[in-house]
Write an enzyme that holds these catalytic residues in place. Sequence first.
Site, mmCIF file in Angstrom:
data_model
loop_
_atom_site.group_PDB
_atom_site.id
_atom_site.type_symbol
_atom_site.label_atom_id
_atom_site.label_comp_id
_atom_site.label_asym_id
_atom_site.label_seq_id
_atom_site.Cartn_x
_atom_site.Cartn_y
_atom_site.Cartn_z
ATOM 1 N N HIS A 249 21.393 -53.571 10.300
ATOM 2 C CA HIS A 249 20.591 -53.444 9.077
ATOM 3 C C HIS A 249 19.313 -52.673 9.394
ATOM 4 C CE1 HIS A 249 17.275 -55.107 6.455
ATOM 5 N NE2 HIS A 249 18.120 -54.646 5.553
ATOM 6 N N HIS B 113 13.458 -43.679 6.023
ATOM 7 C CA HIS B 113 12.473 -44.731 6.267
ATOM 8 C C HIS B 113 12.750 -45.855 5.289
ATOM 9 C CE1 HIS B 113 9.340 -44.471 2.928
ATOM 10 N NE2 HIS B 113 10.223 -43.556 2.610
#
Length: 1501
Positions: free
Chosen positions: A415, A459
């Site tokens: 993740h 990001h």
Amino acid sequence: MGGLAWGPSRAAGSSWVNASGTWEQPLRGFSGLQGGRRRGRGEKGIPEEPLCQLTPQLGLSLRVPFGLGDYGLDMPGPQPSAASQTTGAVACLAEVLLWVGGSVVVSPRWQLSLVVERCMSAMQEGTQMVKLRGSSKGLVRFYYLDEHRSCLRWRPSRKNEKAKISIDSIQEVSEGRQSEIFQRYPDSSFDPNCCFSIYHGSHRESLDLVSPSSEEARTWVTGLRYLMAGISDEDSLARRQRTRDQWLKQTFDEADKNGDGSLSISEVLQLLHKLNVNLPRQRVKQMFREADTDDHQGTLGFEEFCAFYKMMSTRRDLYLLMLTYSNHKDHLDASDLQRFLEVEQKMNGVTLESCQNIIEQFEPCLENKSKGMLGIDGFTNYTRSPAGDIFNPEHNRVHQDMTQPLSHYFITSSHNTYLVGDQLMSQSRVDMYAWVLQAGCRCVEVDCWDGPDGEPIVHHGYTLTSKILFKDVIETINKYAFIKNEYPVILSIENHCSVVQQKKMAQYLTDILGDKLDLSSVSSEDATMLPSPQMLKGKILVKGKKLPANISEDAEEGEVSDEDSADEMEDDCKLLNGDASTNRKRVENIAKKKLDSLIKESKIRDCEDPNDFSVSTLSPSGKLGRKAEAKKGQSKVEEDVEAGEDSGVSRQNSRLFMSSFSKRKKKGSKIKKVASVEEGDETLDSPGSQSRGTARQKKTMKLSRALSDLVKYTKSVGTHDVEIEVVSSWQVSSFSETKAHQILQQKPTQYLRFNQHQLSRIYPSSYRVDSSNYNPQPFWNAGCQMVALNYQSEGRMLQLNRAKFSANGDCGYVLKPQCMCQGVFNPNSEDPLPGQLKKQLALRIISGQQLPKPRDSVLGDRGEIIDPFVEVEVIGLPVDCSKEQTRVVDDNGFNPMWEETLVFTVHMPEIALVRFLVWDHDPIGRDFIGQRTLAFSSIMPGYRHVYLEGMEEASIFVHVAVSDISGKVKQTLGLKGLFLRGTKPGSLDSHAAGQPLPRPSVSQRLLRRTASAPTKSQKPSRKGFPELALGTQDAGSEGAADDVAPSSPNPALEAPTQERSGSSSPRDTRLFPLQRPISPLCSLEPIAEEPALGPGLPLQAAAPTGPSQEGSQCPVGLGAKVTSSQQTSLGAFGTLQLRIGGGRENEEPPLRPHNGGISSGPREGTSGRQTDSKSRSRVPGHLPVVRRAKSEGQVLSELSPTPAVYSDATGTDRLWQRLEPGSHRDSVSSSSSMSSNDTVIDLSLPSLGLCRSRESIPGVSLGRLTSRPCLASAARPDLPPVTKSKSNPNLRVAGGLPTAPDELQPRPLAPRLTGHHPRPPWHHLTLVGLRDCPVSAKSKSLGDLTADDFAPSFQGSTSSLSCGLGSLGVAHQVLEPGIRRDALTEQLRWLTGFQQAGDITSPTSLGPAGDGSVGGPSFLRRSSSRSQSRVRAIASRARQAQERQQRLRGQDSRGPPEEERGTPEGACSVGHEGCVDVPMPAKGAPEQVCGAADGQLLLRL
């Protein structure tokens, strides 16, 4: 520009150039070489120019074949000087030839010693380089390779000897300015040719260095890669030996404080304290003198230190084990070793030749090796090698079927792969993708956003994390995707880009990944099923949104739902760019203070990893209120910051970090909400905002056709009802951990069926801003394939993940159990798979080796010696989750001995994990030392070492036995669990599948730590021994109609059994039936306690402490007859009760017979002896407790003419015979010959007995088995001995034992008793009274009930009740006149009121010796701290239980009532199918203990 590339295949006789310019045999795997000019095609392939004569402008580029990735090692040429030209050429050539995927195999004729030695010598001489840090200023340090070429060191450093990086820990060495640290510096700051980075450790930390010249940089890169390549090619055995040798040398160097190359006695004593060795000073000095062989100079050189360490670390447990299988010789020959491997290690196909090879490989003594013998050193080497590791070596490679659909596999997933820290302000780094892919991860996440200059960036949106280019991410994935294995990688794209930049993304994916995206060659027989990992080898699957089919094919874009966009933060946690950038610093300062507060608070709790912090899930309950407050308008950021300091800094409000952070953002900057708008809410400063009261708007986004076409099998879809059958399997549903947990609780079977046909991905809650991980096990239980974890947060959850996927070669894919792929079951059920066999895991924790001090020890190596204990946890289905621990061993971390058995029952072993943890006991808690987690399926049986993860020498030695069991299993929870049936600590229910619990206060945690930690001088209660209960046995069972047991001579004893025979109530539970006849009870008892054995000490038989009677003392016999109408043959099934007998601390313990009989005779000689565990560990003659699970046969009554028959402990047809008491039987094994119906666990060494058929057993027709008699001495002439055979391999031939006869002679168990009182019927037994609790017990704090809260009361000397858990019986006692107490309360008080003298580890050993005087020396009562209110509650509950029983059965109660919660842990029970006679011993006679089968009256609570 010349280069090295893959060319056409060469002939078999072709050659290459070596370092000296001549051609030699090529490396395997290379098919061609191009260097300088193109080589000639002559007979020997001699090029026009030798490769080593490189021009200064020459650079080399290596392209690795498919499957290894493209390394692209572009190495610029050296400077023009002649010396540097030669050095650089050699370094380049060595690098190219040696670094091919981290592994290289060279031809014997290829001479690289010159290249290697030049690099190694230069590195060992050292180089002064600049170490870059996050700040603008670098550090100048001197870096060098140590003399063993095992560590990279530097100086000066405040870390001293800890300033090092192990070569084993280096993951990658990269050239140039590639790391994130280098990116912070301007391009003109350093020459890229002088820069390189070393990535090391589990967190992939980077060491960024700048060398003085490019040649030195290239030398270091080449040398480090060479060392890494050698380590990767090294087999596990050589690596283990090298690691041990390096550890010894390192330990010696660190102990040599003055640097003179030798150790004085003071330095040795300091070293022993550091190693947690607690030996008497005189013993240390004696070993020091023996090791000091060079004229006794008073110091030890390295070789002498090795000899000293060998003397100190000789393994007593292994020595006794070797004696067991060598017929008590000091070595094992090939046949002994073969028997050990077959019987204990459960190895098949072991030949004498293979055993001889083991001796050749592991025996260090040349003399023993020439004689084909394995001594103690060789045996130790073998057991400590990978062959003796608990992990199955077959699981180091892919061994599962890889041709099933993808939905049938668990897939390891990451993740927010790009982050190195928290979710708010940490750095994003490209090399995180390289790390997780090389760690075996097969599903990585890429969050894509619009970037400047039309370049998409990666990001975490709406946060302060740094940004990296999407192009760099894809290039890294392409480079590292298939280095470790070729199984498919799933690229999870979280697309937040505009259509223009989506097209750029599609272009990068197509151009960089190329054929890896081409799925046209993948064909599946069933179009509705997903392809298999085998079919998708070398492919990358793009997981993302896909345009619907109703959109025109000519359309370049279209709208798709954005509802399934995973991993977005909640609306009130989003910080958009734009105007907020001006206030970034202010917000960042606030966030840092908040996070620091959370981290400091989280450090208080018990933590297995000091770096494992956790921020609890933040409740969104105040969401609407915060939003309403945000609408009041904007104000100055300065005012908000000042006003917010008081409200958020305090600890009690630190959990409101998210809300306060959101509040500041909304007040102080222009925060925009995205498309999702909750009903009744209004967005701030956002055009097109919804009016108040409008419904929630459906989110949509535009998707590019080019990006949509790259998605095929892994289409992202919105979360939908799991009860609806999916139409297509080519889709992936993403669930947050909260949503998935809700589904798992409400619809577990539907969720399991849902995951059989399509993929599902679970991701962490958006409130885990600290990147903490949730528990993945509940979602694996439901069949979820991709359970995404934060790989940057090391800790328990990642350890579980690694253990899960290590079961299939760390390839990232683990096959689900068959029951998860077909059919359904409820994973939350107490019996999820009814009718299927379960596994019983018996773990005997024997000893530990070189356990270090805790990492976060305040005083470090100077701290006090640790007090270790081991905790074992089983993690799987909720019904399988349990946790047990051993006692504490005081002041010994070097070689602690536990000798304790923990038993677990596992319903679905295919998905279960077993976790070993070692703790240091502390008065206010415990300190984490180390852990090792394995998949249940990867555990090997037999004697195994469990090496703690990340530690060189630390291990625990265990014995593993796995057996099949059937029936309904209930874990016994002990006396505490009888009244407080709370959630088990290890169960998933206790933490709601990973959901954080409300945090207790500091005072609560301190109280919990104090109460939960095991006592140093007392064994913790064992809750792992199961009570295996079934319903009433079928009356038509085998043999039930053939042989009928004779009627009981005592009708009074038959009534209760006949009354119960037809009962089917839940309370009428039986211990599980056996398909072969065994005796009614199986218990763990100390069999022999032996002194420490050295090479020159013969085994001594333990002598009884009391006088003997006709050469032996045996328990009083009783007539225990099976009268149940349902079980009346030889197959009559008795109850099985596993019981731990506390180990005695006496040097000369009384003998115990194998049948659990009680050694008799006065106990005055031993009653007063007591030693605590600390003193015991220091006494050389300490006698370890050797336990065996044994079937305690029914004891014959005095009038019975039935001959004695000895039953086998495993329930098989073998017969038991008693060896002399000193013989060693120290093992836990499960007979592989047992059928699936054999439910008895053999917790013993290899069974000692003769294989006899049932027909040859005397007395079989009478339908009963009798227990074997005890021995007080080995000189019993009337006992036929047992000969050595495969069923009893550890039998030694002693002086007084003749050859075993062909037939067993019948003989009575005990002499006839005279002068005792008539036996009362069962329901007329007199119960024993106890005094009220003393005053000292009335001021106790709340806590758990212990065995010391009550004081005994002894009166009378005529009638007695023999009941107990230990080996001592209860003395003659009667109730005080005029006092009538209810029966169950008195039994509870009796069970918890005494402690046996000399056995400080057993809190429930009952009964005084001799005349039973009050307060006799045989008993101890320790003061404790418990509440009197708990006592009253227990007594009240006992009375209520008795009243219920009386209402059900009437006033004529025939025994103590049964508590419906089951038997408390450690208590004994009487099977419903049999009754017993209880003889009353004569006054003044030696103590005789009577009872059912074990000489004890067994009470079921």
